[in-house]
Design a protein around this motif. Structure first.
Motif, short mmCIF file in Angstrom:
data_model
loop_
_atom_site.label_atom_id
_atom_site.label_comp_id
_atom_site.label_asym_id
_atom_site.label_seq_id
_atom_site.Cartn_x
_atom_site.Cartn_y
_atom_site.Cartn_z
N GLU A 1 81.12 61.49 -22.34
CA GLU A 1 79.81 61.70 -22.94
C GLU A 1 78.73 60.83 -22.32
O GLU A 1 77.54 61.10 -22.51
CB GLU A 1 79.89 61.46 -24.45
N LYS A 2 79.09 59.80 -21.59
CA LYS A 2 78.09 58.94 -20.97
C LYS A 2 77.23 59.73 -19.98
O LYS A 2 76.02 59.55 -19.92
CB LYS A 2 78.76 57.75 -20.27
N MET A 3 77.87 60.57 -19.18
CA MET A 3 77.12 61.36 -18.20
C MET A 3 76.23 62.36 -18.92
O MET A 3 75.06 62.57 -18.53
CB MET A 3 78.10 62.08 -17.26
N GLU A 4 76.73 62.99 -19.96
CA GLU A 4 75.94 63.95 -20.73
C GLU A 4 74.72 63.26 -21.35
O GLU A 4 73.61 63.80 -21.33
CB GLU A 4 76.80 64.59 -21.82
N PHE A 5 74.95 62.06 -21.90
CA PHE A 5 73.86 61.30 -22.51
C PHE A 5 72.79 60.96 -21.47
O PHE A 5 71.59 61.10 -21.72
CB PHE A 5 74.42 60.03 -23.14
N THR A 6 73.23 60.49 -20.30
CA THR A 6 72.29 60.14 -19.24
C THR A 6 71.45 61.34 -18.83
O THR A 6 70.22 61.23 -18.68
CB THR A 6 73.04 59.59 -18.02
N ILE A 7 72.08 62.48 -18.65
CA ILE A 7 71.36 63.68 -18.23
C ILE A 7 70.35 64.10 -19.30
O ILE A 7 69.18 64.39 -18.99
CB ILE A 7 72.35 64.82 -17.92
N GLN A 8 70.78 64.14 -20.54
CA GLN A 8 69.89 64.56 -21.63
C GLN A 8 68.65 63.67 -21.70
O GLN A 8 67.51 64.16 -21.75
CB GLN A 8 70.65 64.51 -22.95
N LYS A 9 68.85 62.38 -21.71
CA LYS A 9 67.73 61.46 -21.87
C LYS A 9 66.87 61.39 -20.61
O LYS A 9 65.64 61.20 -20.70
CB LYS A 9 68.23 60.06 -22.25
N ALA A 10 67.47 61.55 -19.45
CA ALA A 10 66.69 61.57 -18.20
C ALA A 10 65.72 62.73 -18.20
O ALA A 10 64.57 62.60 -17.75
CB ALA A 10 67.63 61.64 -17.00
N VAL A 11 66.16 63.87 -18.71
CA VAL A 11 65.27 65.04 -18.80
C VAL A 11 64.12 64.75 -19.76
O VAL A 11 62.96 65.05 -19.47
CB VAL A 11 66.07 66.29 -19.25
#
Length: 243
Positions: free
Chosen positions: A90-100
């Motif tokens: 979920e760390k990668m998913e979290f990073t992608i979501q917040k980066a957007v």
């Protein structure tokens, strides 16, 4: 109820009738349980938003009539390309979501020496699709009408070697420069975020050879997902549209 924002993957125009894609139809029809006469807002990635009204809805499909279009750009003047060495779960998913949400334009997942993610080609392709869906959901939530791209994963050196006219930055805990010391103006940034174990000495040397500048965020060591979001925020404050 707040009018739901829905991404439509094909060009839209006022006066047309369209069927929502499967994921959007499931969200509108099954999750939100919306029906004919109710309003939705659509966007197609062109920095336009479209008012629409549901004309048919059942458990399998939703059709809407597009009634109006208007320009609505939420994009930062700073173009940000995030090269993120893949993190677990979920760390990668979290990073992608917040980066957007913070305004990143392009995301490239990377493999490095200390990357903890091991995926075969089939599983990696599914991950890319999943991450692109997370991007779309983040755009629906945060109001962006231009949809960032999640590119195919590649090695760190392949990404570093790509031609780019922008400023190239690599976060390093012993760097001499901070984001606040970077000269103005800057319109494009290629930002490299390493893995949970950091880049190796050889990799850091390699990035320098490709024109990357090492920068420091602060005195504390941050986790990879915290590093990405902190750096993006700081760049948007200095060169973009935050603050």
């Amino acid at each position: 109820m707040r009018v739901p924002r829905i991404y439509h993957p094909e060009p839209l125009q006022a006066g047309s009738e369209v069927a929502l894609c499967e994921d959007a139809a499931n969200h509108v029809g099954r999750v939100l349980r919306m029906g004919p006469g109710q309003a939705v807002e659509l966007f197609d990635g062109t920095n336009l938003t479209f008012s629409a009204e549901i004309i048919h809805a059942d458990k399998k499909s939703v059709r809407v009539k597009v009634t109006e279009s208007r320009a609505d750009s939420r994009e930062s003047p700073l173009h940000l390309h995030l090269g993120q060495v893949m993190s677990r779960g979920e760390k990668m998913e979290f990073t992608i979501q917040k980066a957007v949400e913070l305004g990143v334009n392009v995301i490239t997942p990377l493999f490095s020496e200390r990357c903890g993610v091991k995926l075969d080609a089939e599983r990696l392709a599914k991950k890319i699709q999943q991450w692109q869906k997370i991007v779309i959901a983040a755009c629906e939530q945060c109001g962006r009408n231009s949809v960032p791209e999640v590119r195919n994963a590649m090695t760190l050196e392949t990404w570093c070697a790509e031609q780019d006219s922008g400023l190239k930055l690599n976060l390093h805990p012993r760097a001499e420069h901070s984001i606040n010391t970077l000269p103005l103006p800057v319109e494009r940034v290629r930002l490299l975020i390493g893995p949970e174990g950091g880049l190796s000495a050889d990799e850091i040397s390699m990035t320098t050879g490709y024109g990357f500048t090492d920068i420091l965020l602060g005195p504390r060591v941050l986790r990879t997902e915290t590093t990405a979001l902190t750096a993006i925020t700081a760049l948007q404050v200095r060169f973009g549209d935050l603050g």
